[in-house]
Design a protein around this motif. Structure first.
Motif, PDB file in Angstrom:
ATOM      1  N   VAL A 128       0.861  -1.188   0.000  1.00  0.00           N
ATOM      2  CA  VAL A 128       0.000   0.000   0.000  1.00  0.00           C
ATOM      3  C   VAL A 128       0.893   1.232   0.000  1.00  0.00           C
ATOM      4  CG1 VAL A 128      -1.787   1.261   1.230  1.00  0.00           C
ATOM      5  CG2 VAL A 128      -1.835  -1.232   1.219  1.00  0.00           C
ATOM      6  N   HIS A 129       1.899   1.187   0.852  1.00  0.00           N
ATOM      7  CA  HIS A 129       3.011   2.132   0.759  1.00  0.00           C
ATOM      8  C   HIS A 129       4.105   1.434  -0.034  1.00  0.00           C
ATOM      9  CE1 HIS A 129       1.576   4.200   4.681  1.00  0.00           C
ATOM     10  NE2 HIS A 129       1.152   4.868   3.625  1.00  0.00           N
ATOM     11  N   GLY A 130       4.303   1.865  -1.258  1.00  0.00           N
ATOM     12  CA  GLY A 130       5.184   1.124  -2.153  1.00  0.00           C
ATOM     13  C   GLY A 130       6.623   1.029  -1.694  1.00  0.00           C
ATOM     14  N   ASP A 185      -1.632   9.854   0.002  1.00  0.00           N
ATOM     15  CA  ASP A 185      -1.245   8.637   0.709  1.00  0.00           C
ATOM     16  C   ASP A 185      -2.352   7.589   0.530  1.00  0.00           C
ATOM     17  OD1 ASP A 185      -0.643   6.622   2.526  1.00  0.00           O
ATOM     18  OD2 ASP A 185      -0.019   8.003   4.113  1.00  0.00           O
ATOM     19  N   PRO A 186      -2.091   6.517  -0.225  1.00  0.00           N
ATOM     20  CA  PRO A 186      -3.135   5.505  -0.408  1.00  0.00           C
ATOM     21  C   PRO A 186      -3.618   4.900   0.907  1.00  0.00           C
ATOM     22  CG  PRO A 186      -1.402   5.207  -2.030  1.00  0.00           C
ATOM     23  CD  PRO A 186      -0.902   6.216  -1.038  1.00  0.00           C
ATOM     24  N   ASN A 187      -2.737   4.837   1.898  1.00  0.00           N
ATOM     25  CA  ASN A 187      -3.131   4.211   3.166  1.00  0.00           C
ATOM     26  C   ASN A 187      -3.878   5.170   4.091  1.00  0.00           C
ATOM     27  OD1 ASN A 187      -3.218   1.765   4.629  1.00  0.00           O
ATOM     28  ND2 ASN A 187      -1.710   2.558   6.083  1.00  0.00           N
ATOM     29  N   ARG A 188      -4.294   6.295   3.585  1.00  0.00           N
ATOM     30  CA  ARG A 188      -5.256   7.146   4.289  1.00  0.00           C
ATOM     31  C   ARG A 188      -6.464   7.400   3.392  1.00  0.00           C
ATOM     32  NH1 ARG A 188      -1.864   5.885   7.299  1.00  0.00           N
ATOM     33  NH2 ARG A 188      -0.966   7.012   9.076  1.00  0.00           N
ATOM     34  N   SER A 189      -6.660   6.525   2.410  1.00  0.00           N
ATOM     35  CA  SER A 189      -7.622   6.823   1.346  1.00  0.00           C
ATOM     36  C   SER A 189      -8.605   5.688   1.066  1.00  0.00           C
ATOM     37  CB  SER A 189      -6.864   7.164   0.051  1.00  0.00           C
ATOM     38  OG  SER A 189      -5.974   8.248   0.252  1.00  0.00           O
ATOM     39  N   PHE A 190      -8.801   4.809   2.035  1.00  0.00           N
ATOM     40  CA  PHE A 190      -9.738   3.705   1.831  1.00  0.00           C
ATOM     41  C   PHE A 190     -11.120   4.095   2.338  1.00  0.00           C
ATOM     42  CE2 PHE A 190      -5.716   1.584   1.337  1.00  0.00           C
ATOM     43  CZ  PHE A 190      -5.967   0.673   0.315  1.00  0.00           C
ATOM     44  N   LEU A 229      -9.077   2.204  12.590  1.00  0.00           N
ATOM     45  CA  LEU A 229      -8.766   1.926  11.185  1.00  0.00           C
ATOM     46  C   LEU A 229      -9.728   2.609  10.221  1.00  0.00           C
ATOM     47  CD1 LEU A 229      -7.907  -1.901  11.349  1.00  0.00           C
ATOM     48  CD2 LEU A 229      -6.394   0.071  11.674  1.00  0.00           C
ATOM     49  N   HIS A 230     -11.031   2.507  10.490  1.00  0.00           N
ATOM     50  CA  HIS A 230     -12.017   3.089   9.566  1.00  0.00           C
ATOM     51  C   HIS A 230     -11.928   4.616   9.568  1.00  0.00           C
ATOM     52  CE1 HIS A 230     -14.274  -0.578   8.453  1.00  0.00           C
ATOM     53  NE2 HIS A 230     -13.880  -1.004   9.625  1.00  0.00           N
ATOM     54  N   LYS A 231     -11.794   5.201  10.732  1.00  0.00           N
ATOM     55  CA  LYS A 231     -11.721   6.661  10.832  1.00  0.00           C
ATOM     56  C   LYS A 231     -10.545   7.214  10.049  1.00  0.00           C
ATOM     57  CE  LYS A 231     -11.360  10.397  14.239  1.00  0.00           C
ATOM     58  NZ  LYS A 231     -11.278  10.734  15.687  1.00  0.00           N
ATOM     59  N   LEU A 232      -9.428   6.494  10.056  1.00  0.00           N
ATOM     60  CA  LEU A 232      -8.228   6.960   9.372  1.00  0.00           C
ATOM     61  C   LEU A 232      -8.160   6.531   7.907  1.00  0.00           C
ATOM     62  CD1 LEU A 232      -5.599   6.339  12.198  1.00  0.00           C
ATOM     63  CD2 LEU A 232      -6.575   8.527  11.480  1.00  0.00           C
ATOM     64  N   CYS A 286      -5.865   0.748   5.093  1.00  0.00           N
ATOM     65  CA  CYS A 286      -6.130  -0.416   4.252  1.00  0.00           C
ATOM     66  C   CYS A 286      -6.776  -1.553   5.031  1.00  0.00           C
ATOM     67  CB  CYS A 286      -4.835  -0.904   3.607  1.00  0.00           C
ATOM     68  SG  CYS A 286      -5.039  -2.315   2.491  1.00  0.00           S
ATOM     69  N   ALA A 287      -6.369  -1.746   6.280  1.00  0.00           N
ATOM     70  CA  ALA A 287      -6.908  -2.859   7.065  1.00  0.00           C
ATOM     71  C   ALA A 287      -8.387  -2.698   7.382  1.00  0.00           C
ATOM     72  CB  ALA A 287      -6.107  -3.028   8.351  1.00  0.00           C
ATOM     73  N   SER A 288      -8.982  -1.556   7.013  1.00  0.00           N
ATOM     74  CA  SER A 288     -10.417  -1.355   7.192  1.00  0.00           C
ATOM     75  C   SER A 288     -11.216  -1.672   5.930  1.00  0.00           C
ATOM     76  CB  SER A 288     -10.704   0.093   7.602  1.00  0.00           C
ATOM     77  OG  SER A 288     -10.514   0.995   6.508  1.00  0.00           O
ATOM     78  N   VAL A 289     -10.551  -2.154   4.890  1.00  0.00           N
ATOM     79  CA  VAL A 289     -11.201  -2.261   3.578  1.00  0.00           C
ATOM     80  C   VAL A 289     -12.230  -3.390   3.518  1.00  0.00           C
ATOM     81  CG1 VAL A 289      -9.540  -3.847   2.473  1.00  0.00           C
ATOM     82  CG2 VAL A 289     -10.685  -2.091   1.103  1.00  0.00           C
ATOM     83  N   THR A 290     -12.189  -4.314   4.464  1.00  0.00           N
ATOM     84  CA  THR A 290     -13.186  -5.381   4.531  1.00  0.00           C
ATOM     85  C   THR A 290     -13.878  -5.324   5.886  1.00  0.00           C
ATOM     86  OG1 THR A 290     -11.842  -7.099   5.604  1.00  0.00           O
ATOM     87  CG2 THR A 290     -11.554  -6.815   3.228  1.00  0.00           C
ATOM     88  N   ASN A 291     -14.858  -6.186   6.059  1.00  0.00           N
ATOM     89  CA  ASN A 291     -15.509  -6.347   7.360  1.00  0.00           C
ATOM     90  C   ASN A 291     -14.989  -7.598   8.061  1.00  0.00           C
ATOM     91  OD1 ASN A 291     -17.260  -4.049   7.246  1.00  0.00           O
ATOM     92  ND2 ASN A 291     -18.512  -5.164   5.757  1.00  0.00           N
TER      93      ASN A 291
END
Length: 305
Positions: free
Chosen positions: A87-89, A138-143, A253-256, A259-264
């Protein structure tokens, strides 16, 4: 504290304009090959996995196909697991750890689990060794819905058709976080950033809304067999956050938009290794990522059988 007074892009006290972002982008350069380092390994796994081309990014006339590895005999009666990296290349062992797990351990778990592995979500970031994408996002703040990051939006579109029980997202914490990326963030947003002491060792980040203490403990126990676990700083924290157990902190995770929030998924963790430690090398970091995945999946199997 980091401010933007010394950063070579932008005007102190002002958020970056589009011209500032273009200036920052002009300073970036390709340092390694996504095709050679990543795509080649994915293609070599065609006999073991179904290879999904789940999108394509185009930046500056360069095309970056996005790939995921899916269990060939997907069985809806089995628990499904998502493993993500890059996610962070710039966080190399996240990418290579996902690929190493796919090539060495995945088939043993495929008897009982469905696996979907997206090893390099941000290929431009991988090639230029960057935390952001070319738009300084930042992709990891963009889910989240309406994501400004193509990388994040593509992964969200891929996973929405699946129901996952576990999601393990592979990351690194590096010296460049303080030396390069936090100063850039301070400059981009015109907001002072507090530096933290870089933890020397592995740690995991759980979800403050769903911490999964036993699951995190299993990940830490597995990694401890391979490498050292990060100690706390003098305040008893890791990157400014209180630990919940040795080597574990929690984030919302969801608030920020992480990536780890992308599923349930019921069980989630974000791994963090420290490749700049004098105690490790690149191979040890890759093996730590593989151990983290294995520890999490072994825990899943122990509570589902």
């Amino acid at each position: 504290m980091q401010d933007n007074n010394d950063f070579p892009v932008g005007t102190p006290g002002k958020k970056w304009s589009s011209d500032d972002k273009a200036q920052w982008l002009a300073l970036q350069s390709v340092k390694r090959s996504y095709t050679a380092d990543v795509v080649g390994q994915i293609e070599a796994l065609a006999a073991q996995f179904e290879i999904l081309n789940y999108g394509e990014l185009t930046y500056d006339n360069t095309e970056y196909p996005l790939y995921a590895l899916k269990s060939k005999h997907w069985d809806s009666t089995k628990p499904a697991v998502l493993i993500t990296g890059g996610v962070h290349g710039y966080e190399t062992s996240g990418v290579q750890g996902a690929l190493r797990f796919a090539s060495t351990k995945a088939q043993a778990y495929s008897r009982d689990l469905n696996l979907l592995i997206a090893p390099c979500i941000s290929p431009w970031g991988y090639e230029t060794i960057n935390r952001w994408n070319p738009n300084a996002v930042d992709p990891n703040r963009s889910f989240y819905s309406g994501s400004p990051a193509q990388e994040s939006a593509a992964l969200m579109a891929l996973v929405k058709e699946f129901e996952f029980v576990v999601h393990i997202d592979l990351h690194e914490t590096t010296d460049s976080d303080n030396a390069e990326f936090r100063p850039a963030l301070a400059a981009r947003d015109a907001i002072e950033q507090k530096n933290w002491e870089i933890p020397d060792g592995f740690y995991a980040v759980g979800d403050s809304e769903n911490p999964c203490h036993d699951f995190q403990a299993a990940v830490i126990a597995a990694v401890r067999q391979v490498t050292h676990i990060a100690p706390t700083d003098q305040q008893g924290m890791i990157i400014g956050v209180p630990i919940t157990q040795q080597g574990v902190i929690n984030y919302p995770l969801h608030k920020l938009g992480l990536c780890a929030s992308v599923t349930n998924a019921k069980y989630t963790t974000t791994t963090e290794v420290y490749p700049d430690s004098p105690k490790v090398d690149s191979e040890n970091c890759i093996l730590a990522q593989v151990a983290a995945i294995s520890g999490g999946l072994d825990y899943l199997l122990s509570v589902t059988k």
